[in-house]
Every structure is written in structure tokens, then in C-alpha cells.
Design a protein around this motif. Structure first.
Motif, PDB file in Angstrom:
ATOM      1  N   ALA A  67       1.010  23.123   4.831  1.00  0.00           N
ATOM      2  CA  ALA A  67       0.791  22.360   3.602  1.00  0.00           C
ATOM      3  C   ALA A  67       1.993  21.445   3.390  1.00  0.00           C
ATOM      4  CB  ALA A  67       0.625  23.291   2.409  1.00  0.00           C
ATOM      5  N   VAL A  68       1.729  20.178   3.068  1.00  0.00           N
ATOM      6  CA  VAL A  68       2.802  19.204   2.906  1.00  0.00           C
ATOM      7  C   VAL A  68       2.527  18.322   1.692  1.00  0.00           C
ATOM      8  CG1 VAL A  68       3.367  19.111   5.374  1.00  0.00           C
ATOM      9  CG2 VAL A  68       1.644  17.545   4.443  1.00  0.00           C
ATOM     10  N   MET A  69       3.583  17.693   1.212  1.00  0.00           N
ATOM     11  CA  MET A  69       3.451  16.579   0.283  1.00  0.00           C
ATOM     12  C   MET A  69       3.661  15.324   1.108  1.00  0.00           C
ATOM     13  SD  MET A  69       2.709  15.369  -2.616  1.00  0.00           S
ATOM     14  CE  MET A  69       2.689  16.836  -3.632  1.00  0.00           C
ATOM     15  N   ALA A  70       2.634  14.495   1.178  1.00  0.00           N
ATOM     16  CA  ALA A  70       2.649  13.335   2.060  1.00  0.00           C
ATOM     17  C   ALA A  70       2.799  12.050   1.257  1.00  0.00           C
ATOM     18  CB  ALA A  70       1.364  13.286   2.884  1.00  0.00           C
ATOM     19  N   HIS A  71       3.734  11.220   1.686  1.00  0.00           N
ATOM     20  CA  HIS A  71       3.938   9.897   1.094  1.00  0.00           C
ATOM     21  C   HIS A  71       3.610   8.876   2.175  1.00  0.00           C
ATOM     22  CE1 HIS A  71       6.905   6.722  -0.681  1.00  0.00           C
ATOM     23  NE2 HIS A  71       5.627   6.394  -0.856  1.00  0.00           N
ATOM     24  N   TRP A  72       2.543   8.080   1.957  1.00  0.00           N
ATOM     25  CA  TRP A  72       2.097   7.105   2.947  1.00  0.00           C
ATOM     26  C   TRP A  72       2.348   5.700   2.426  1.00  0.00           C
ATOM     27  CZ3 TRP A  72      -1.581   3.154   3.018  1.00  0.00           C
ATOM     28  CH2 TRP A  72      -1.957   2.672   4.285  1.00  0.00           C
ATOM     29  N   HIS A  73       2.834   4.843   3.294  1.00  0.00           N
ATOM     30  CA  HIS A  73       3.029   3.454   2.878  1.00  0.00           C
ATOM     31  C   HIS A  73       2.796   2.526   4.072  1.00  0.00           C
ATOM     32  CE1 HIS A  73       7.155   3.371   4.691  1.00  0.00           C
ATOM     33  NE2 HIS A  73       7.099   4.650   4.389  1.00  0.00           N
ATOM     34  N   ALA A  74       2.274   1.341   3.782  1.00  0.00           N
ATOM     35  CA  ALA A  74       2.008   0.331   4.796  1.00  0.00           C
ATOM     36  C   ALA A  74       1.994  -1.032   4.119  1.00  0.00           C
ATOM     37  CB  ALA A  74       0.669   0.592   5.485  1.00  0.00           C
ATOM     38  N   MET A 109       0.851  -1.173   0.000  1.00  0.00           N
ATOM     39  CA  MET A 109       0.000   0.000   0.000  1.00  0.00           C
ATOM     40  C   MET A 109       0.895   1.234   0.000  1.00  0.00           C
ATOM     41  SD  MET A 109      -3.119  -1.133   0.018  1.00  0.00           S
ATOM     42  CE  MET A 109      -2.502  -2.421  -1.072  1.00  0.00           C
ATOM     43  N   ASP A 110       0.759   2.047  -1.039  1.00  0.00           N
ATOM     44  CA  ASP A 110       1.694   3.156  -1.193  1.00  0.00           C
ATOM     45  C   ASP A 110       1.046   4.240  -2.044  1.00  0.00           C
ATOM     46  OD1 ASP A 110       5.001   3.507  -1.022  1.00  0.00           O
ATOM     47  OD2 ASP A 110       4.055   4.615  -2.660  1.00  0.00           O
ATOM     48  N   TRP A 111       1.022   5.487  -1.539  1.00  0.00           N
ATOM     49  CA  TRP A 111       0.527   6.599  -2.336  1.00  0.00           C
ATOM     50  C   TRP A 111       1.178   7.903  -1.905  1.00  0.00           C
ATOM     51  CZ3 TRP A 111      -1.477  10.073   0.993  1.00  0.00           C
ATOM     52  CH2 TRP A 111      -2.171   9.629   2.121  1.00  0.00           C
ATOM     53  N   GLN A 112       1.042   8.907  -2.769  1.00  0.00           N
ATOM     54  CA  GLN A 112       1.562  10.243  -2.490  1.00  0.00           C
ATOM     55  C   GLN A 112       0.482  11.250  -2.831  1.00  0.00           C
ATOM     56  OE1 GLN A 112       5.777  11.109  -3.285  1.00  0.00           O
ATOM     57  NE2 GLN A 112       5.089  12.861  -4.493  1.00  0.00           N
ATOM     58  N   ASP A 113       0.322  12.256  -1.980  1.00  0.00           N
ATOM     59  CA  ASP A 113      -0.767  13.206  -2.174  1.00  0.00           C
ATOM     60  C   ASP A 113      -0.424  14.518  -1.476  1.00  0.00           C
ATOM     61  OD1 ASP A 113      -3.208  14.237  -2.925  1.00  0.00           O
ATOM     62  OD2 ASP A 113      -4.424  12.836  -1.762  1.00  0.00           O
ATOM     63  N   GLN A 114      -1.002  15.610  -1.960  1.00  0.00           N
ATOM     64  CA  GLN A 114      -0.849  16.885  -1.277  1.00  0.00           C
ATOM     65  C   GLN A 114      -1.810  16.945  -0.102  1.00  0.00           C
ATOM     66  OE1 GLN A 114      -2.356  20.245  -3.657  1.00  0.00           O
ATOM     67  NE2 GLN A 114      -3.163  18.750  -5.116  1.00  0.00           N
ATOM     68  N   GLY A 115      -1.413  17.656   0.953  1.00  0.00           N
ATOM     69  CA  GLY A 115      -2.268  17.675   2.122  1.00  0.00           C
ATOM     70  C   GLY A 115      -1.947  18.809   3.073  1.00  0.00           C
ATOM     71  N   PHE A 116      -2.740  18.847   4.166  1.00  0.00           N
ATOM     72  CA  PHE A 116      -2.544  19.807   5.248  1.00  0.00           C
ATOM     73  C   PHE A 116      -2.501  19.039   6.568  1.00  0.00           C
ATOM     74  CE2 PHE A 116      -4.593  22.312   1.946  1.00  0.00           C
ATOM     75  CZ  PHE A 116      -3.855  23.493   1.960  1.00  0.00           C
ATOM     76  N   VAL A 117      -1.589  19.424   7.440  1.00  0.00           N
ATOM     77  CA  VAL A 117      -1.492  18.790   8.745  1.00  0.00           C
ATOM     78  C   VAL A 117      -2.655  19.267   9.608  1.00  0.00           C
ATOM     79  CG1 VAL A 117      -0.112  18.511  10.837  1.00  0.00           C
ATOM     80  CG2 VAL A 117       1.019  18.658   8.593  1.00  0.00           C
ATOM     81  N   LEU A 118      -3.478  18.334  10.079  1.00  0.00           N
ATOM     82  CA  LEU A 118      -4.594  18.667  10.968  1.00  0.00           C
ATOM     83  C   LEU A 118      -4.243  18.463  12.434  1.00  0.00           C
ATOM     84  CD1 LEU A 118      -7.703  17.138   9.126  1.00  0.00           C
ATOM     85  CD2 LEU A 118      -6.753  19.450   8.945  1.00  0.00           C
ATOM     86  N   GLY A 125       0.234   2.571   9.145  1.00  0.00           N
ATOM     87  CA  GLY A 125       1.171   3.011   8.112  1.00  0.00           C
ATOM     88  C   GLY A 125       2.109   4.109   8.574  1.00  0.00           C
ATOM     89  N   ARG A 126       2.986   4.489   7.658  1.00  0.00           N
ATOM     90  CA  ARG A 126       3.966   5.531   7.960  1.00  0.00           C
ATOM     91  C   ARG A 126       3.874   6.651   6.927  1.00  0.00           C
ATOM     92  NH1 ARG A 126       9.683   2.664   9.781  1.00  0.00           N
ATOM     93  NH2 ARG A 126       8.856   1.517  11.582  1.00  0.00           N
ATOM     94  N   PHE A 127       4.094   7.866   7.426  1.00  0.00           N
ATOM     95  CA  PHE A 127       4.163   9.041   6.568  1.00  0.00           C
ATOM     96  C   PHE A 127       5.608   9.499   6.415  1.00  0.00           C
ATOM     97  CE2 PHE A 127      -0.369  10.592   7.384  1.00  0.00           C
ATOM     98  CZ  PHE A 127      -0.734  10.523   6.039  1.00  0.00           C
ATOM     99  N   GLN A 128       5.932   9.915   5.216  1.00  0.00           N
ATOM    100  CA  GLN A 128       7.091  10.764   4.973  1.00  0.00           C
ATOM    101  C   GLN A 128       6.530  12.069   4.411  1.00  0.00           C
ATOM    102  OE1 GLN A 128       9.254   8.136   2.293  1.00  0.00           O
ATOM    103  NE2 GLN A 128      10.792   7.765   3.870  1.00  0.00           N
TER     104      GLN A 128
END
Length: 242
Positions: A53-60, A1-10, A67-70
Motif C-alpha cells: 500500500a502506498v501514497m502515490a503522487h503522479w505528475h506530468a 497534470m498533478d494528483w495524489q491518491d492512495q493505492g496498491f502496487v500491482l 508521467g512520474r510517480f513519487q
């Protein structure tokens, strides 16, 4: 499971000695959680500030895992708002509200885009950002299925003279129709129905109390995380003191 997306830290909370569990609002993957290794350390701390605002890379290994974020920093909105306590309070309140309101891993691109526009208003020091914030909360209620009907009077059908909102139905009521029950009705600030009106401080607070009533009733009462009500209370206190 692996994706990258733009996001905001909540939200970010400590996990273990130096890691953090991060909640990110992403455009295509919704509100998503993950562990950031070293997230509370000196190098990562400024990146995971709430509102950034961040670019988040999540994988599990499996989709159901935490999962983990970079994360890579995009725009440091928290730092841009830091000099103005009221704007920083608005950024924190908006993030806490979304963290409490949105289901996990369910995309809401309309909410993401609207929030991104609000954050830009806060970061650019827009003069009318308090007005935009109240209107943003009203639109969020609509996106969640609890929208206010401010188009006409619930009793008479008239479109002029709207002054109250029914706490039961969320529909507008005119001065005349509501005069016998005004103590039970919520005040309706005119700037929420007339785009050209510049609200006073008291009207802004009334607008936040109006949207807050329905957020408390429909969203926060069922939320697992209790912080949104307190964050909004701090914002109201800041605006009332301006």
C-alpha cells in the motif's frame, strides 16, 4: 497534470539503469502507470514491492504522458506475507489479475475497496484467507460484467442441489439436471453458495479453477500482459500442496 491518491502496487518493471515503471491501482484514478526515479535502487526497492500500500503522487506535463510517480510506503503487505509462500502467491496472483483485467486510468472504487479488504485478510494471517480469495475472484468477475449466476438452476429454476456451472453461460445447474452432461460442466464448490461451509483443499482448488475458467475466457484472453495466468497457476499449486 498533478494528483495524489492512495493505492496498491500491482507491478514494477525496470526502466533504464535504475528507474522503474510502476503500475498502481489507485482509488480515484484507477490503474495508473508512471516512472519512479531510482525505483530499482536500494532505497526505493522495498517501497515498490508488488502488493504494498502506498501514497502515490503522479505528475506530468500533459495528461496523455506516462508521467512520474513519487511514492511513500503505507503498509508493507509484501513483507507481511513473505513468511508464508501461499499467502505471498495469493497476493501476487491478485495483483497480476487486476493488472491484466482493469483498463488504464478508469476508476473502479468498488474493486479497489474489495481488493483492500482482501489484502488485509492476507496480511493479518486470517485463517480463511483462501476462501476469501476465491470469493474475491468471483466478485471481481461480477464487477467486470462477467458475473456467475449461482442463485438457481439454469434448467429447472430450483435453488437446491446446485452442483455444476455451465461453461457457456456461467449459470448454475443441479445434480439432476446436469447428470447427462456432467462431463461438460464445471464443478460448483458448495462454499461459493453457502457462506457457512468450510471448504476442503480440493474444493478451494475447484473454486479457483471455476473462476479461472471465466477469467481466462473473458479477461486474460484479451489482456496484453500474460503474467496473470502463470501467477494463478502458482497459487493453485501452493494451495494444492498445503
Amino acid at each position: 497534470m498533478d494528483w495524489q491518491d492512495q493505492g496498491f502496487v500491482l507491478a514494477a518493471r525496470r526502466h533504464g539503469e535504475s528507474d522503474a515503471i510502476l503500475t498502481v491501482l489507485t482509488r480515484e484514478h484507477g490503474r495508473h502507470l508512471g516512472i519512479v526515479k531510482g525505483g530499482t535502487g536500494r532505497r526505493q526497492r522495498a517501497v515498490v514491492e508488488v502488493g504494498n500500500a502506498v501514497m502515490a503522487h503522479w505528475h506530468a506535463r500533459l495528461s496523455e504522458h506516462l508521467g512520474r510517480f513519487q511514492v511513500e510506503l503505507g503498509t508493507p503487505h509484501a513483507a507481511l506475507c513473505m513468511a508464508d509462500p501461499a499467502r505471498l502467491a495469493a497476493l501476487s496472483a491478485a495483483c497480476a489479475t487486476l493488472d491484466a483485467a482493469l483498463p488504464e486510468r478508469e476508476p473502479h472504487e468498488d474493486v479497489f475497496d474489495d481488493f483492500a479488504a482482501l489484502v488485509e485478510q492476507l496480511s493479518r494471517k486470517a485463517v480463511d484467507w483462501p476462501t476469501q480469495y476465491v470469493r474475491w475472484e468471483a466478485r471481481l468477475l461480477s464487477s467486470l460484467g462477467f458475473g456467475l449466476d449461482l442463485s438457481q438452476c439454469a434448467v429447472t429454476g430450483e435453488r437446491e442441489g446446485l452442483a455444476y456451472v455451465s461453461p457457456k453461460t456461467g449459470r448454475a445447474v443441479t445434480v439432476e439436471a446436469g447428470k447427462l452432461h456432467k462431463d461438460r460442466l464445471l464443478p460448483l464448490p458448495s462454499f461459493l453458495i453457502q457462506g457457512h461451509v468450510k471448504p476442503s483443499r480440493d474444493e478451494l482448488v475447484a473454486g479457483l479453477r471455476l473462476t479461472g475458467y471465466f477469467l481466462d475466457r473473458h479477461v486474460f484472453a484479451h489482456a496484453i500482459k500474460p503474467g496473470a495466468t502463470e501467477a494463478r497457476a502458482r497459487l493453485i499449486e501452493r494451495l494444492a500442496a498445503k
